[in-house]
Design a protein around this motif. Structure first.
Motif: not given
Length: 584
Positions: A48-50, A52, A59, A87-88, A90, A127, A273
Motif C-alpha cells: 500500500t502506497t499513499v 496525497p 497514482i 491518493n492510494t 494497492s 507519504r 477517503r
C-alpha cells in the motif's frame, strides 16, 4: 512379552504416567490460544502506497507502474493484482506454493526491490514508504470492530478517535488498528488567482514557497568556545497565523509578500477517503487485527472491557464506544460443541460398558477418553498449534473412535477372567490376541485420513490440522489400550470367580441378548434376497433424503449472521458525502 509384563506389573509407574499426561493435557488445553482459524500464511503480500492529492491516473502512472516493474524482479510470483484510486495504490502479490523458508526469502527480496524503487523513482510527496504486509489468517480479517459515534464530525470526535486508536494498539495481542472515517488535520491555504497574477506568481511558485518555509531544518552541531550547541530551525507549526506570516518572493524583484496578502490560511481536515456513521450520527470505525498465536477470546474480552471502561468518560462529550462485531462467536460455539460431545461420549461409554462389563471396568474404559484428549492437547500445545475450529472438528470426529480399541482389549481380557484365568495372564493373552486386529483397524482409519494431510496449497494447510488431530488421538488411544488399561485392570485384581447378584443378572442379560441376536442373524441369512433389497432401499432413501435437503449436514453450528454487507454503486464523480447520504 517380558517387557510388556514388566509394564503391567509396575502399577505406580503407569499411574504416575497417567497422572502426568492428564496434568500436561489440562495445562496445554488451558494455555492453547483460542481462535477461529488455524495459523496459516496465504503466501499473499499487500503493498500500500499513499500519495496525497493525486488522482487515480497519477497514482497508476507515478506509483503503481514503477512498483510493478520492481515486483517483476522477484522470483516465484504467481500473479499480481493492482488497484489505483485517488491518493492510494494497492498491489496484491500472490506467491506460488513454496516452503515457508523460501517464502520468507522472497518477501525479503520484495521489500528490498520496493525500497530501492521508492528511493529512486517514486515522487518525493509519497507519504512514508510503501507498506508491505504479509496476509495471514491473523491479520487478513479483523478480529473485532469497534465503533465510536458522536454528535457531530468535530474536533472532539477526532481527538477521541486518535486516543482510542492509540489505546487499542497498546492492548496485548493487537497487531494493527485501521480507522475508517478518521480524517487527519491539515492547514488549508486558499489563494486568490487574481492576487497571484497581479504579482507575477502562479500556484506552483506559491506552493514551493510555502513548502520551503514550512519545514524543520537541522544544521548539526556547532562549537562555541567550550560549549557545543545543536542548531535547528523550527519551521512547522500547527498555527494558521504562523503560516499566514510566511513571505513569498516576487519574481524579478527583491520584494517579499506575506502569505496573507495572497491567500488565507485556516485549519482543516484531509479530504475523506472513507466515512462512517451510526444511526445517522458521524462515527469512526476501528478494525482490529491480532498478532499470530494470540488468544482471540481473551483479546475480544479486553476490547469489550476497554469499551465499557471508556464509555463513562466519553458520555459527557456526547460520544459512545461500541463493540459492533465479535469474531469469537463461532469459536465459542465450536468449543461448546466439542465439550458437550466429549461429555456425552463419556456418559454413553460408561453406560454401555456398565451394562456388559460392570462398574469398575466401565470406569477404566471411560478414562481412555480424557487420557487420549489430554495427550492430544499436550502435543498440540508443545508443537505450536492453536485451539481453532479445525482442531475441534478433528476432536469431534475422533471422539467416537477413542475407546473402540480399549473395548476390544478389555472384552477379551474380561472373557478370560470370567473363565477362571488369572488377571495378569489374561491381560497378556488378550494383548497377544487383539494386538494385530486392533492395530490394523487404527491403521486403516489413519490411512483414510492420510490423503487430507497430503493436499497441496492453501486448502491443504487448512485440512492438514483435522487428520493430524485424528491420527494423533488414535495413536495415544493405542497407548491407553495396550498399557494403561491392562495395567489398571491388573492393579484392580479383577476376580469373577464369585459373581455378585448384579453380575449374575448381567450374565443372564448378555446371554439373552446373544440368543436374540443369533436368531435375528439366522432369519436374515435364510432370506438373503429380501434383506438385501431392504438394505438397498434404505441406503437409497437415505441418499435421497440427503440430496433433497431433508437431512442437514453440519459439523458445528453455522456462524450466526453478524453483519450484512450492502454495496451501493454511485455514478462516476459522485462525492463521498453523497454516497454516505444515499446509504443512510
Amino acid at each position: 512379552m517380558k517387557f510388556v509384563e514388566l509394564l503391567l506389573r509396575n502399577h505406580p509407574f503407569a499411574n504416575i504416567t497417567f497422572g502426568v499426561v492428564l496434568l500436561m493435557g489440562a495445562i496445554g488445553y488451558a494455555l492453547l490460544p483460542r481462535e477461529q482459524d488455524p495459523e496459516i500464511n496465504f503466501n499473499w503480500v499487500n503493498i500500500t502506497t499513499v500519495l496525497p492529492g493525486a488522482s487515480a491516473e497519477d497514482i497508476e502512472k507515478r506509483v503503481t507502474q514503477p512498483l510493478e516493474d520492481a515486483i517483476r524482479q522477484v522470483a516465484d510470483i504467481r500473479f499480481v493484482v493492482s488497484s489505483s484510486r485517488e491518493n492510494t495504490s494497492s498491489i496484491l502479490v500472490r506467491f506460488r506454493d513454496i516452503t515457508e523458508r523460501v517464502f520468507d526469502k522472497r518477501v525479503n527480496d520484495l521489500r528490498r526491490e520496493i525500497q530501492n524503487k521508492a528511493q529512486t523513482e517514486l515522487p518525493p510527496e509519497v507519504r512514508n514508504d510503501p507498506r508491505v504486509m504479509e496476509i495471514t489468517t491473523s491479520n487478513g480479517f479483523p478480529t473485532a470492530q469497534v465503533l465510536l459515534a458522536g454528535r457531530a464530525d468535530d474536533e472532539a470526535l477526532r481527538r477521541a478517535a486518535y486516543a482510542i486508536r492509540a489505546d487499542l494498539e497498546r492492548l496485548t495481542g493487537v497487531d494493527q488498528v485501521f480507522a475508517l472515517g478518521l480524517r487527519d488535520p491539515e492547514l488549508l491555504v486558499e489563494f486568490e488567482p487574481r492576487r497571484l497574477a497581479a504579482r507575477g506568481l502562479n500556484a506552483a511558485e506559491l506552493a514551493d514557497a510555502v513548502g520551503g518555509w514550512f519545514r524543520d531544518t537541522f544544521a548539526g552541531k556547532q562549537v562555541a568556545g567550550s560549549e557545543a550547541w545543536l542548531v535547528r530551525l523550527i519551521g512547522q507549526q500547527a498555527d494558521p497565523e504562523y503560516l499566514a506570516q510566511l513571505t513569498v518572493a516576487v519574481p524579478g524583484t527583491a520584494q517579499r509578500v506575506p502569505l496573507d496578502a495572497l491567500a488565507s490560511a485556516s485549519r482543516a481536515r484531509a479530504k475523506p477517503r472513507n466515512l462512517a456513521s451510526a444511526d445517522g450520527r458521524p462515527a469512526v470505525m476501528f478494525s482490529v487485527t491480532k498478532k499470530s498465536y494470540t488468544n482471540t477470546l481473551e483479546l475480544v474480552e479486553r476490547i469489550r472491557a476497554y469499551a465499557v471502561e471508556q464509555n463513562p468518560l466519553l458520555a459527557p462529550s456526547g460520544l459512545s464506544l461500541t463493540l459492533t462485531d465479535d469474531q469469537t462467536v463461532p469459536t465459542r460455539e465450536a468449543i461448546n460443541v466439542m465439550q458437550s460431545n466429549a461429555a456425552l461420549g463419556l456418559a454413553l461409554v460408561l453406560a454401555v460398558c456398565w451394562i456388559f462389563l460392570g462398574t469398575r471396568v466401565s470406569i477404566l474404559i471411560a478414562l481412555g477418553i480424557p487420557f487420549s484428549l489430554a495427550g492430544t492437547f499436550a502435543v498440540l500445545y508443545a508443537t505450536g498449534f492453536t485451539l481453532n475450529i479445525s482442531v475441534l472438528l478433528g476432536v469431534v470426529i475422533v471422539l467416537g473412535m477413542i475407546v473402540d480399541d480399549a473395548v476390544v482389549v478389555v472384552e477379551s481380557l474380561y472373557w478370560r477372567v470370567q473363565r477362571g484365568q488369572q488377571v495378569l495372564a489374561a491381560a497378556l493373552d488378550a494383548l497377544r490376541e487383539t494386538f494385530a486386529p486392533v492395530t490394523s483397524s487404527v491403521a486403516t482409519t489413519v490411512a483414510a485420513f492420510l490423503p487430507l494431510m497430503l493436499m497441496p496449497g492453501i486448502v491443504g494447510k487448512f485440512m492438514f490440522v483435522i487428520p493430524f488431530v485424528v491420527t494423533l488421538t488414535l495413536a495415544i488411544s493405542l497407548i491407553e489400550a495396550y498399557w494403561m488399561l491392562p495395567a489398571h485392570v491388573v492393579a484392580l485384581k479383577l476376580d469373577l470367580s464369585r459373581p455378585t447378584r448384579t453380575q449374575r443378572l448381567r450374565h443372564r442379560f448378555t446371554h439373552l441378548l446373544r440368543l436374540k441376536y443369533s436368531r435375528a442373524l439366522l432369519f436374515v441369512m435364510r432370506r438373503p434376497r429380501r434383506c438385501t433389497a431392504l438394505i438397498v432401499l434404505t441406503v437409497a432413501a437415505a441418499a435421497a433424503a440427503v440430496a433433497g435437503g431433508l437431512v442437514r449436514l453440519e459439523f458445528f453450528a453455522f456462524d450466526p449472521v453478524r453483519i450484512f454487507y450492502v454495496n451501493v454503486d454511485m455514478p462516476a464523480g459522485a462525492p463521498i458525502e453523497a454516497t454516505l447520504a444515499r446509504v443512510e
